[in-house]
Design a protein around this motif. Structure first.
Motif, PDB file in Angstrom:
ATOM      1  N   THR A   1       1.006  -1.014   0.184  1.00 42.88           N
ATOM      2  CA  THR A   1      -0.255   0.033   0.086  1.00 42.88           C
ATOM      3  C   THR A   1       1.423   0.802   0.094  1.00 42.88           C
ATOM      4  N   LYS A   2       0.461   2.499  -0.546  1.00 43.44           N
ATOM      5  CA  LYS A   2       0.693   3.840  -0.320  1.00 43.44           C
ATOM      6  C   LYS A   2      -0.215   4.572  -0.263  1.00 43.44           C
ATOM      7  N   ASP A   3      -0.118   5.748   0.125  1.00 41.75           N
ATOM      8  CA  ASP A   3      -1.420   6.642   0.560  1.00 41.75           C
ATOM      9  C   ASP A   3      -2.778   5.265   0.692  1.00 41.75           C
ATOM     10  N   GLN A   4      -3.760   5.393  -0.354  1.00 44.69           N
ATOM     11  CA  GLN A   4      -4.660   4.553  -0.161  1.00 44.69           C
ATOM     12  C   GLN A   4      -5.102   3.718  -1.501  1.00 44.69           C
ATOM     13  N   HIS A   5      -3.064   3.434  -2.342  1.00 46.58           N
ATOM     14  CA  HIS A   5      -3.792   2.949  -3.254  1.00 46.58           C
ATOM     15  C   HIS A   5      -2.711   1.571  -2.654  1.00 46.58           C
ATOM     16  N   LEU A   6      -3.361   0.132  -3.680  1.00 48.96           N
ATOM     17  CA  LEU A   6      -2.479  -0.578  -3.132  1.00 48.96           C
ATOM     18  C   LEU A   6      -2.428  -0.861  -4.755  1.00 48.96           C
ATOM     19  N   THR A   7      -0.917  -1.731  -4.634  1.00 50.49           N
ATOM     20  CA  THR A   7      -0.329  -2.267  -5.713  1.00 50.49           C
ATOM     21  C   THR A   7      -0.447  -3.911  -5.239  1.00 50.49           C
ATOM     22  N   ILE A   8      -0.043  -4.548  -6.624  1.00 44.87           N
ATOM     23  CA  ILE A   8      -0.179  -5.659  -7.269  1.00 44.87           C
ATOM     24  C   ILE A   8       0.272  -6.546  -7.659  1.00 44.87           C
ATOM     25  N   THR A   9       1.313  -6.858  -7.654  1.00 44.72           N
ATOM     26  CA  THR A   9       2.669  -7.528  -8.432  1.00 44.72           C
ATOM     27  C   THR A   9       2.564  -8.509  -8.164  1.00 44.72           C
ATOM     28  N   LEU A  10       2.381  -9.641  -9.964  1.00 42.74           N
ATOM     29  CA  LEU A  10       3.296 -10.673  -9.690  1.00 42.74           C
ATOM     30  C   LEU A  10       3.859 -11.411 -10.986  1.00 42.74           C
ATOM     31  N   ASP A  11       5.084 -12.095 -11.104  1.00 44.51           N
ATOM     32  CA  ASP A  11       5.553 -11.594 -12.582  1.00 44.51           C
ATOM     33  C   ASP A  11       5.098 -10.579 -13.576  1.00 44.51           C
ATOM     34  N   HIS A  12       4.505 -10.851 -15.045  1.00 46.50           N
ATOM     35  CA  HIS A  12       4.814  -9.624 -15.732  1.00 46.50           C
ATOM     36  C   HIS A  12       3.171  -9.181 -15.193  1.00 46.50           C
ATOM     37  N   TYR A  13       2.307  -9.272 -14.562  1.00 49.66           N
ATOM     38  CA  TYR A  13       1.203  -8.678 -13.904  1.00 49.66           C
ATOM     39  C   TYR A  13       1.018  -7.472 -13.127  1.00 49.66           C
ATOM     40  N   THR A  14       1.083  -6.118 -13.489  1.00 45.02           N
ATOM     41  CA  THR A  14       1.140  -5.003 -12.259  1.00 45.02           C
ATOM     42  C   THR A  14      -0.337  -4.101 -11.932  1.00 45.02           C
ATOM     43  N   SER A  15      -0.274  -3.893 -11.486  1.00 46.76           N
ATOM     44  CA  SER A  15      -1.657  -3.199 -11.455  1.00 46.76           C
ATOM     45  C   SER A  15      -1.999  -2.243 -10.164  1.00 46.76           C
TER      46      SER A  15
ATOM     47  N   SER B   1      -4.281  -0.825 -18.908  1.00 40.74           N
ATOM     48  CA  SER B   1      -5.899  -0.191 -19.465  1.00 40.74           C
ATOM     49  C   SER B   1      -5.760   1.116 -18.283  1.00 40.74           C
ATOM     50  N   ILE B   2      -6.519   1.701 -17.614  1.00 37.89           N
ATOM     51  CA  ILE B   2      -6.838   2.752 -16.341  1.00 37.89           C
ATOM     52  C   ILE B   2      -8.377   2.650 -16.681  1.00 37.89           C
ATOM     53  N   ALA B   3      -8.479   3.574 -15.303  1.00 40.59           N
ATOM     54  CA  ALA B   3      -9.559   3.518 -15.351  1.00 40.59           C
ATOM     55  C   ALA B   3      -9.627   4.386 -13.922  1.00 40.59           C
ATOM     56  N   SER B   4      -9.887   5.967 -14.657  1.00 42.01           N
ATOM     57  CA  SER B   4      -9.458   7.186 -13.318  1.00 42.01           C
ATOM     58  C   SER B   4      -9.998   7.245 -11.784  1.00 42.01           C
ATOM     59  N   GLN B   5     -10.905   6.045 -11.953  1.00 39.32           N
ATOM     60  CA  GLN B   5     -11.643   6.275 -10.275  1.00 39.32           C
ATOM     61  C   GLN B   5     -10.964   4.734  -9.698  1.00 39.32           C
ATOM     62  N   LEU B   6     -10.751   3.706 -10.085  1.00 41.39           N
ATOM     63  CA  LEU B   6     -10.851   2.343  -9.760  1.00 41.39           C
ATOM     64  C   LEU B   6      -9.485   2.315  -9.877  1.00 41.39           C
ATOM     65  N   GLY B   7      -8.605   2.600 -10.955  1.00 38.46           N
ATOM     66  CA  GLY B   7      -7.168   2.095 -10.363  1.00 38.46           C
ATOM     67  C   GLY B   7      -6.780   2.003 -12.095  1.00 38.46           C
ATOM     68  N   GLU B   8      -5.303   1.014 -11.919  1.00 37.01           N
ATOM     69  CA  GLU B   8      -4.583   1.114 -13.317  1.00 37.01           C
ATOM     70  C   GLU B   8      -3.900  -0.538 -13.829  1.00 37.01           C
ATOM     71  N   ASN B   9      -3.725  -1.060 -14.370  1.00 36.09           N
ATOM     72  CA  ASN B   9      -2.947  -2.184 -14.499  1.00 36.09           C
ATOM     73  C   ASN B   9      -2.632  -1.983 -15.892  1.00 36.09           C
ATOM     74  N   THR B  10      -1.298  -2.689 -16.212  1.00 36.49           N
ATOM     75  CA  THR B  10      -0.034  -3.693 -17.190  1.00 36.49           C
ATOM     76  C   THR B  10       0.414  -4.272 -16.416  1.00 36.49           C
ATOM     77  N   SER B  11      -0.413  -5.562 -17.871  1.00 37.89           N
ATOM     78  CA  SER B  11      -0.186  -6.879 -17.762  1.00 37.89           C
ATOM     79  C   SER B  11       1.653  -6.796 -19.123  1.00 37.89           C
ATOM     80  N   GLU B  12       2.489  -7.868 -18.916  1.00 39.60           N
ATOM     81  CA  GLU B  12       2.803  -8.238 -20.051  1.00 39.60           C
ATOM     82  C   GLU B  12       3.259  -9.786 -20.256  1.00 39.60           C
ATOM     83  N   ALA B  13       4.076 -10.360 -21.867  1.00 34.34           N
ATOM     84  CA  ALA B  13       3.453 -11.231 -22.546  1.00 34.34           C
ATOM     85  C   ALA B  13       4.972 -11.015 -22.621  1.00 34.34           C
ATOM     86  N   ASP B  14       5.753 -12.398 -23.168  1.00 33.42           N
ATOM     87  CA  ASP B  14       6.750 -12.649 -23.563  1.00 33.42           C
ATOM     88  C   ASP B  14       6.712 -13.148 -24.842  1.00 33.42           C
ATOM     89  N   VAL B  15       7.213 -12.456 -26.161  1.00 31.29           N
ATOM     90  CA  VAL B  15       6.176 -12.906 -27.594  1.00 31.29           C
ATOM     91  C   VAL B  15       7.481 -13.017 -28.594  1.00 31.29           C
TER      92      VAL B  15
END
Lengths: 368, 368
Positions: free
Chosen positions: A90-104, B296-310
């Motif tokens: 957590t940072k302020d009121q945000h939760l960062t979730i990380t698993l391998d290539h996934y970050t939200s 992808s990004i949602a102003s209220q909810l948060g954002e996400n980045t996911s990667e794949a090896d290709v």
């Protein structure tokens, strides 16, 4: 807050907890679940103010903390991740979730805004432990007879109570009534608690198949169901349950012993012709031929008569709602059922044939 | 009419036929199915005037005749009977159904009031026979790209046609397009028929798994699918299909070769954060690290980045509707997919990696 959990554990906990938060609610914070570290565990909890569900999972905690987070998004996100170790920070009121290539990053709200989770003083409770299979089946056998009418809140609950030292679960909507005897109560203290049906349904949904026993803690206002790592706490319905035992006939004039599947089948077939008459079907016994016949008629569509071979002691007929009869038959755990009635007005009693007191289902006749 | 059939055969036939009659219709007779003896067989048929389904079953016919009967009641009644021989007998416009202890009378309407079943002059048709699995898969791979917009009827059909002697099925709603190549056409006659998607869905539902081949007969206005004992006949949509091939890019600047399941997963995860932006997710390639990332990004909810090896040959980015991409990936029958695009405006092409011409799915980008 910074910690690591496995995707499998987090996913499982969210499946149990998130649904309670997903209900429609005027308070946005109730759409969130609360995450809170507790030594080497992570608590996930949600509440709709009537019921609260808590689930602890193992975690590698680097720094303590708490945050609330939108239940639906968090739960869908985690369920779509592959298996592996998930880092939550957590940072302020945000939760960062990380698993391998996934970050939200998901935006949350402060834990201090979350309603307090229900507290029970265990010393003041009556405690009972039941085998999970027995209690789950008892719930499904009784709650279908409860009412959806919120103007009579007492009937929207199931009555968990002792009678002569024995423990029962019962429900009724005034037209039908189901009562299941549980184990003999080991408690000297009498119990008389009306548990909301919605809470029991949530408990059934959450309780994993591998859970062998459920411990039930009851005080004056609340009930808590304790499973491995999971607790479901519900308010009780404040009322005195109807004195339903007076509705159960002590004896009946006519008793039919019939194969359950065949009785279900002829009832189902008859119900197809009973849509015009609110599901009404007429059951007639014939001791001479040792048969029961069911007749139904739809002026526009046609009519039906179906028979089954049975054991029956007297002649008579009664008109019932076919849906009630079908649902009651589905609650009986035995290949043969006993169906008793006394003419067109008295309540009908369905039981497993032979077993006289474990489960009974009462249906009021329709006027015919 | 008086005859005997088995419950199993009658039940199966009703499952295929009755649904067509169950559709909402202003003409009450269309809620009925027609029963008609034909030598030692019983014909069951239903139509909604766009599609007609006929099914013949073996019968022991004592006296010939025909009657129409409410599809839903008859079908539900038969499906709830036990296995055995069913006697059907008409008297005036009533059908009496008897099996052991079960007797029902259902009120029908005269067969003469039933609309005429569609007739095809086989000599004037083009005939093609396809393996069932190929044709069913081709239908599911294409019709999801069709339109539900009834103001553009042409796009609510799938285009079954020949091109350079090869046979294709294609559909588009203007935003996406799917084309499946079927076998090389054995016919010298060109085909260009727009088949209503609803008829193809009905065909897929009806065609039993054990059916090895489907024979397709097409004339100017109708198509008939012939299975063992069953025929599905549908009107064609009268229109000229859009010249969709001009929408398919001949080459693209950037091609990604990626594991299908992983691409689906990162798309699904990204879509959770794309609800505010109509499902829009941005796909970015990086040839240096040989990765694709989805943001992808949602102003209220948060954002996400996911990667794949290709495997990827060029740098670029494009914004797509995540639902379209997920559905397209579900249509590809190979563990690796090839995803090609040329900047933010040109259509994207999805194919099975390696196979260049069996199936392609085109998606128009969103403005980003």
């Amino acid at each position: 807050m910074k910690l690591t959990v496995t995707q499998e554990n987090l996913h499982k906990a969210l499946q149990n907890v998130a649904r309670v938060a997903s209900a429609k609610t005027p308070l946005p914070i109730l759409n969130n679940i609360i995450l809170k570290t507790s030594k080497n565990r992570l608590l996930l909890a949600a509440t709709n103010l009537e019921i609260a569900v808590t689930h602890y999972i193992g975690a590698k905690v680097e720094s303590e903390g708490a945050l609330t987070i939108p239940a639906r998004l968090f739960s869908e996100f985690i369920s779509n991740l592959p298996k592996g170790n998930i880092e939550l920070e957590t940072k302020d009121q945000h939760l960062t979730i990380t698993l391998d290539h996934y970050t939200s990053t998901i935006h949350g709200m402060g834990a201090e805004e979350f309603p307090e989770l229900p507290v029970i003083n265990e010393a003041n409770t009556t405690q009972i432990t039941l085998p999970t299979t027995v209690f789950k089946r008892a719930i499904s056998q009784t709650i279908l007879a409860s009412s959806h009418d919120s103007t009579r809140p007492m009937l929207t609950g199931a009555y968990f109570h002792t009678q002569n030292g024995e423990l029962y679960l019962a429900a009724t909507d005034g037209y039908r009534l189901a009562e299941r005897k549980l184990i003999k109560s080991a408690q000297p203290t009498p119990i008389a608690a009306i548990i909301p049906v919605s809470s029991l349904q949530e408990l059934v949904r959450i309780t994993p198949d591998e859970q062998e026993e459920i411990t039930i803690l009851i005080d004056e206002n609340q009930v808590r169901f304790r499973l491995q790592d999971i607790e479901v706490t519900s308010k009780l319905i404040e009322a005195t349950f109807v004195d339903y035992r007076q509705l159960i006939p002590q004896k009946s004039d006519i008793t039919v012993v019939v194969d359950k599947d065949e009785f279900s089948r002829i009832t189902k077939v008859a119900s197809l012709f009973a849509r015009e008459s609110a599901g009404g079907i007429t059951i007639k016994t014939d001791p001479a031929s040792q048969t029961v016949s069911i007749h139904s008629i739809a002026s526009q569509l046609g009519e039906n008569t179906s028979e089954a071979d049975v054991k029956v002691d007297n002649e008579g007929s009664v008109t019932l709602n076919s849906r009630y009869l079908l649902e009651a038959l589905g609650c009986i755990d035995s290949p043969e059922v006993s169906f008793s009635f006394s003419g067109k007005l008295a309540p009908c009693v369905l039981k497993a044939s032979g077993k006289t007191d474990e489960y009974q289902h009462i249906i009021m006749p329709l006027k015919s």
